[in-house]
Design a protein around this motif. Structure first.
Motif, PDB file in Angstrom:
ATOM      1  N   SER A   4      57.892  21.606  41.556  1.00 52.61           N
ATOM      2  CA  SER A   4      57.999  23.009  41.947  1.00 52.61           C
ATOM      3  C   SER A   4      57.313  23.921  40.923  1.00 52.61           C
ATOM      4  N   PHE A   5      57.323  23.539  39.656  1.00 55.08           N
ATOM      5  CA  PHE A   5      56.641  24.331  38.634  1.00 55.08           C
ATOM      6  C   PHE A   5      55.132  24.325  38.863  1.00 55.08           C
ATOM      7  N   GLN A   6      54.583  23.149  39.208  1.00 56.48           N
ATOM      8  CA  GLN A   6      53.153  23.060  39.474  1.00 56.48           C
ATOM      9  C   GLN A   6      52.778  23.854  40.723  1.00 56.48           C
ATOM     10  N   ALA A   7      53.606  23.798  41.730  1.00 54.23           N
ATOM     11  CA  ALA A   7      53.336  24.552  42.956  1.00 54.23           C
ATOM     12  C   ALA A   7      53.371  26.053  42.686  1.00 54.23           C
ATOM     13  N   LEU A   8      54.334  26.484  41.902  1.00 52.39           N
ATOM     14  CA  LEU A   8      54.437  27.893  41.547  1.00 52.39           C
ATOM     15  C   LEU A   8      53.219  28.344  40.744  1.00 52.39           C
ATOM     16  N   ARG A   9      52.755  27.484  39.853  1.00 51.21           N
ATOM     17  CA  ARG A   9      51.593  27.816  39.043  1.00 51.21           C
ATOM     18  C   ARG A   9      50.335  27.942  39.912  1.00 51.21           C
ATOM     19  N   GLN A  10      50.173  27.055  40.893  1.00 48.72           N
ATOM     20  CA  GLN A  10      49.024  27.135  41.784  1.00 48.72           C
ATOM     21  C   GLN A  10      49.068  28.403  42.638  1.00 48.72           C
ATOM     22  N   ILE A  11      50.249  28.740  43.116  1.00 48.86           N
ATOM     23  CA  ILE A  11      50.392  29.957  43.936  1.00 48.86           C
ATOM     24  C   ILE A  11      50.065  31.192  43.109  1.00 48.86           C
ATOM     25  N   SER A  12      50.553  31.223  41.869  1.00 47.58           N
ATOM     26  CA  SER A  12      50.287  32.394  41.031  1.00 47.58           C
ATOM     27  C   SER A  12      48.799  32.499  40.697  1.00 47.58           C
ATOM     28  N   ARG A  13      48.149  31.387  40.450  1.00 46.97           N
ATOM     29  CA  ARG A  13      46.709  31.413  40.180  1.00 46.97           C
ATOM     30  C   ARG A  13      45.946  31.918  41.394  1.00 46.97           C
ATOM     31  N   ARG A  14      46.309  31.429  42.561  1.00 43.47           N
ATOM     32  CA  ARG A  14      45.630  31.824  43.787  1.00 43.47           C
ATOM     33  C   ARG A  14      45.828  33.322  44.042  1.00 43.47           C
ATOM     34  N   THR A  15      47.026  33.822  43.820  1.00 44.84           N
ATOM     35  CA  THR A  15      47.322  35.237  44.044  1.00 44.84           C
ATOM     36  C   THR A  15      46.531  36.108  43.083  1.00 44.84           C
ATOM     37  N   ILE A  16      46.493  35.720  41.817  1.00 45.05           N
ATOM     38  CA  ILE A  16      45.773  36.518  40.825  1.00 45.05           C
ATOM     39  C   ILE A  16      44.277  36.493  41.099  1.00 45.05           C
ATOM     40  N   SER A  17      43.735  35.337  41.392  1.00 41.86           N
ATOM     41  CA  SER A  17      42.285  35.253  41.574  1.00 41.86           C
ATOM     42  C   SER A  17      41.835  36.003  42.827  1.00 41.86           C
ATOM     43  N   THR A  18      42.594  35.951  43.914  1.00 40.99           N
ATOM     44  CA  THR A  18      42.179  36.677  45.116  1.00 40.99           C
ATOM     45  C   THR A  18      42.386  38.171  44.948  1.00 40.99           C
ATOM     46  N   ALA A  19      43.432  38.567  44.221  1.00 42.22           N
ATOM     47  CA  ALA A  19      43.667  39.995  44.001  1.00 42.22           C
ATOM     48  C   ALA A  19      42.563  40.588  43.139  1.00 42.22           C
ATOM     49  N   SER A  20      42.116  39.867  42.129  1.00 39.04           N
ATOM     50  CA  SER A  20      41.079  40.404  41.259  1.00 39.04           C
ATOM     51  C   SER A  20      39.736  40.474  41.986  1.00 39.04           C
ATOM     52  N   ARG A  21      39.485  39.556  42.907  1.00 37.32           N
ATOM     53  CA  ARG A  21      38.230  39.608  43.663  1.00 37.32           C
ATOM     54  C   ARG A  21      38.187  40.798  44.595  1.00 37.32           C
ATOM     55  N   ARG A  22      39.325  41.156  45.154  1.00 33.29           N
ATOM     56  CA  ARG A  22      39.363  42.296  46.069  1.00 33.29           C
ATOM     57  C   ARG A  22      39.098  43.605  45.335  1.00 33.29           C
ATOM     58  N   GLN A  23      39.557  43.716  44.109  1.00 36.55           N
ATOM     59  CA  GLN A  23      39.402  44.965  43.373  1.00 36.55           C
ATOM     60  C   GLN A  23      37.975  45.174  42.880  1.00 36.55           C
ATOM     61  N   GLU A  25      34.290  45.652  43.203  1.00 39.03           N
ATOM     62  CA  GLU A  25      33.295  45.986  44.209  1.00 39.03           C
ATOM     63  C   GLU A  25      32.017  46.361  43.486  1.00 39.03           C
ATOM     64  N   ASN A  26      30.913  46.138  44.108  1.00 44.45           N
ATOM     65  CA  ASN A  26      29.622  46.393  43.496  1.00 44.45           C
ATOM     66  C   ASN A  26      29.300  47.881  43.583  1.00 44.45           C
ATOM     67  N   ARG A  27      29.354  48.563  42.447  1.00 46.63           N
ATOM     68  CA  ARG A  27      29.055  49.991  42.413  1.00 46.63           C
ATOM     69  C   ARG A  27      27.694  50.265  41.766  1.00 46.63           C
ATOM     70  N   VAL A  28      26.908  49.233  41.582  1.00 45.60           N
ATOM     71  CA  VAL A  28      25.587  49.393  40.963  1.00 45.60           C
ATOM     72  C   VAL A  28      24.693  50.314  41.785  1.00 45.60           C
ATOM     73  N   PRO A  29      24.605  50.166  43.118  1.00 51.00           N
ATOM     74  CA  PRO A  29      23.741  51.076  43.876  1.00 51.00           C
ATOM     75  C   PRO A  29      24.150  52.550  43.740  1.00 51.00           C
ATOM     76  N   GLU A  30      25.456  52.813  43.682  1.00 51.01           N
ATOM     77  CA  GLU A  30      25.924  54.190  43.503  1.00 51.01           C
ATOM     78  C   GLU A  30      25.470  54.739  42.153  1.00 51.01           C
ATOM     79  N   ASN A  31      25.629  53.922  41.103  1.00 49.57           N
ATOM     80  CA  ASN A  31      25.235  54.357  39.765  1.00 49.57           C
ATOM     81  C   ASN A  31      23.726  54.511  39.650  1.00 49.57           C
ATOM     82  N   GLN A  32      22.966  53.634  40.294  1.00 51.47           N
ATOM     83  CA  GLN A  32      21.511  53.773  40.268  1.00 51.47           C
ATOM     84  C   GLN A  32      21.090  55.086  40.921  1.00 51.47           C
ATOM     85  N   LYS A  33      21.711  55.400  42.040  1.00 48.03           N
ATOM     86  CA  LYS A  33      21.385  56.639  42.738  1.00 48.03           C
ATOM     87  C   LYS A  33      21.721  57.852  41.866  1.00 48.03           C
TER      88      LYS A  33
END
Length: 83
Positions: A4-23, A25-33
């Motif tokens: 159960s500890f390993q399962a919890l660790r995998q779930i927490s990793r998955r949650t953190i990695s997907t949450a950070s990917r959503r946040q 966003e590529n703002r380079v074109p805005e800054n270039q403009k």
């Protein structure tokens, strides 16, 4: 318990990695403009009020440091009168 500890660790990793990917966003074109816009401002002031405040603070500190060092250079060059 170990399984159960390993399962919890995998779930927490998955949650953190997907949450950070959503946040991210590529703002380079805005800054270039923003920075390539021809509005008469130098590039170090195109970032807005924060850049202007940083520029003025740096200029003020540089001016203060120059005057302070010149004052002490002149003060050191004048011989002191004995009391």
């Amino acid at each position: 318990v170990c399984l159960s500890f390993q399962a919890l660790r995998q779930i927490s990793r998955r949650t953190i990695s997907t949450a950070s990917r959503r946040q991210l966003e590529n703002r380079v074109p805005e800054n270039q403009k923003l920075f390539q816009e021809d509005n008469g401002l130098p590039v170090h002031l195109k970032g807005g009020a924060k850049d202007s405040l940083l520029y003025r603070t740096t200029t003020g500190l540089t001016l203060f440091g120059t005057i302070y060092s010149l004052y002490y250079l002149l003060d050191s060059s004048v011989p002191k009168k004995p009391n």
